[in-house]
Enzyme design. Structure first.
Site, PDB file in Angstrom:
ATOM      1  N   PHE A 230      24.609  17.808  -9.615  1.00  0.00           N
ATOM      2  CA  PHE A 230      24.412  19.303  -8.953  1.00  0.00           C
ATOM      3  C   PHE A 230      24.196  20.245  -9.943  1.00  0.00           C
ATOM      4  O   PHE A 230      23.396  21.193  -9.653  1.00  0.00           O
ATOM      5  CB  PHE A 230      24.961  19.463  -7.880  1.00  0.00           C
ATOM      6  N   LYS A 231      24.925  20.243 -11.074  1.00  0.00           N
ATOM      7  CA  LYS A 231      25.092  21.272 -12.230  1.00  0.00           C
ATOM      8  C   LYS A 231      23.614  21.565 -12.483  1.00  0.00           C
ATOM      9  O   LYS A 231      23.204  22.598 -13.156  1.00  0.00           O
ATOM     10  CB  LYS A 231      26.135  21.068 -13.203  1.00  0.00           C
TER      11      LYS A 231
END
Length: 495
Positions: A110-111
């Site tokens: 998700f980063k």
């Protein structure tokens, strides 16, 4: 005019560009704006919009000194062909609930949502003192996913360098290889003999070391900044996917405009769930934000008792990116929930630094608990959830998302309120853990585990992960925590 200042004082009056370039305030606080929530996103217009269009709306409110053209360029560059799903963060049904997949970017975590756009933001900032030769050195500690996503975003970006520290032996093998095989002339990767909290705390000390910073600025024309979610430019892009989830629920006719939604968020550093709080401040109808922890359940204890205590056993779990005892972004939430009281925040952070713990006033805890719910899962429960989710829904969870799935299954659903579980990483980043949970072969290499998982589930191994098997390792450095500052100084000279 929107300005940014520290959570611990109101002396600063920075633009969002200046706050992004600086990363962290001089007093160790995090940048916030008192104008957050004064303008709202029109949720009635969300349905049918692309992710990029929603990003333009949301980021235009959060970063107002970027022009519409600048934001449009950043968004187009960040959310393009490097994503394997045109929806960027697709929403999928999971029984009566939903899962939002945040792992379709170039590093399968998700980063990527924030770290694909942060370098584009940085490129459009300018030095405070007009030094045309000034370059930026990104210094970041990672518990597993931030490091690779930051490296991928900043590799060979003009005018920047990046140094990433990770805790030796405390990230998955796939995560480590993602970092140590990173290409780029401006990147450095180094293991640290300690845990993530040791590395993150030392990075903050490096930012606060005025002598070191002055030396680097004078000798190398380099300023230090952060790609962790302590940087407001890392945090605010994550707000967008909450609005995207709402838009997709509208398109599925699962809700009508104005209906509330619950979000269940696996988190260690509190950034991912804080973005949901920002979304609520911008007008998203969020009923509840559920903080899901692993066995390092410092956030669970805080949200249930009002006492934050980092002096506790540190556990190495199967969800390493959440193995954190000092959740930096909690400071921003405390600032807003305390009705913007920097003196209280300073008091609490001083207690944390001096005594390893703090306790919030009862009325503040009541206010926090009106929005934030919480739960946690141990390794056995995580393993069982991976197996149950596959058996019940034919869906493969990574161990971090499985923490959230466990917490979600333990909570009574609110009739008529959809629940969205944020899926933070591809299961192929943790193939051994997933295979063990599913009863598959797990004695071989991580790459053999990937192949076995793919064959058993009919899912596809992301090629950028499978290719790590053949990628040459570029970085083997390992330092003591006390030597991290010296390492940064060396790297700054190489930009």
């Amino acid at each position: 005019m929107t300005t940014f200042h520290s959570t611990r004082g109101t002396d600063d009056a920075l633009t969002s560009k200046q706050a992004i370039r600086k990363g962290i305030a001089d007093d160790g606080g995090l940048f916030v704006t008192d104008q957050l929530g004064e303008s709202k996103v029109d949720i009635a217009t969300l349905q049918g919009k692309t992710y990029q269009q929603i990003a333009q709306d949301v980021l235009g409110l959060l970063l107002p000194d970027f022009t519409a053209q600048e934001l449009g360029e950043c968004i187009a560059e960040a959310y393009g062909a490097q994503w394997d799903d045109e929806r960027i963060t697709p929403l999928k049904p999971l029984g009566d609930d939903y899962v939002m997949e945040l792992f379709h970017g170039p590093t399968c975590a998700f980063k990527d949502v924030a770290l694909q756009i942060l370098p584009r933001f940085m490129a459009r900032t300018t030095p405070a003192d007009g030094d045309a030769d000034e370059r930026i050195m990104i210094v970041t500690a990672t518990s597993g996913d931030t490091g690779k996503a930051a490296l991928a975003g900043f590799a060979d970006a003009p005018g920047t360098g990046i140094t990433v520290f990770y805790p030796e032996g405390r990230v998955s093998k796939v995560q480590e290889l993602q970092m140590t095989t990173q290409s780029g002339d401006n990147v450095h990767v180094c293991a640290v003999r300690g845990n993530f909290d040791d590395a993150q705390s030392t990075v903050k000390e490096i930012f606060a070391d005025t002598e070191l910073n002055a030396c680097i600025a004078q000798e190398d024309h380099v300023v230090l900044s952060s790609a962790n979610s302590i940087n407001v430019g890392r945090l605010v892009p994550q707000v967008v996917y909450y609005f995207s989830a709402y838009a997709q629920l509208l398109e599925r006719q699962a809700i009508n405009v104005g209906d509330e939604v619950d979000f269940v968020v696996p988190t260690g550093n509190f950034g991912d769930v804080l973005a949901g709080y920002y979304a609520k401040m911008l007008g998203l109808p969020v009923r509840q934000l559920v903080v899901a922890s692993d066995r390092n359940n410092v956030l669970f204890d805080f949200l249930t008792t009002g006492t934050y205590n980092r002096k506790r056993p540190f556990y190495e779990t199967t969800s390493p990116s959440m193995d954190i005892l000092v959740s930096s972004n909690l400071e921003r939430m405390l600032y807003y929930m305390s009705e913007k009281d920097p003196r209280l925040v300073t008091y609490l952070m001083n207690d944390l630094s001096q005594w390893g713990a703090y306790e919030v006033p009862p009325q503040l805890l009541m206010r926090i608990r009106e929005l934030f719910a919480t739960g946690w899962a141990d390794e056995a429960q995580v393993s069982r959830m991976i197996a149950d989710c596959w058996k019940d829904h034919g869906y493969v969870l990574d161990p971090h998302t499985a923490c959230g799935y466990f917490v979600m299954t333990q909570m009574p659903a609110e009739p008529g309120t959809p629940r969205v579980l944020l899926s933070t990483a591809s299961p192929y980043k943790f193939p051994r853990t997933v295979n063990e949970a599913l009863g598959l072969e797990s004695d071989g290499t991580d790459f053999e585990c990937m192949d076995g998982l793919s064959e058993a589930t009919g899912t596809t191994v992301p090629p950028m992960l499978r290719e790590l098997d053949e990628a040459p390792v570029r970085f083997r450095d390992c330092v003591e925590v006390s030597d991290m500052g010296h390492y940064v100084e060396q790297c700054a000279g190489n930009i």
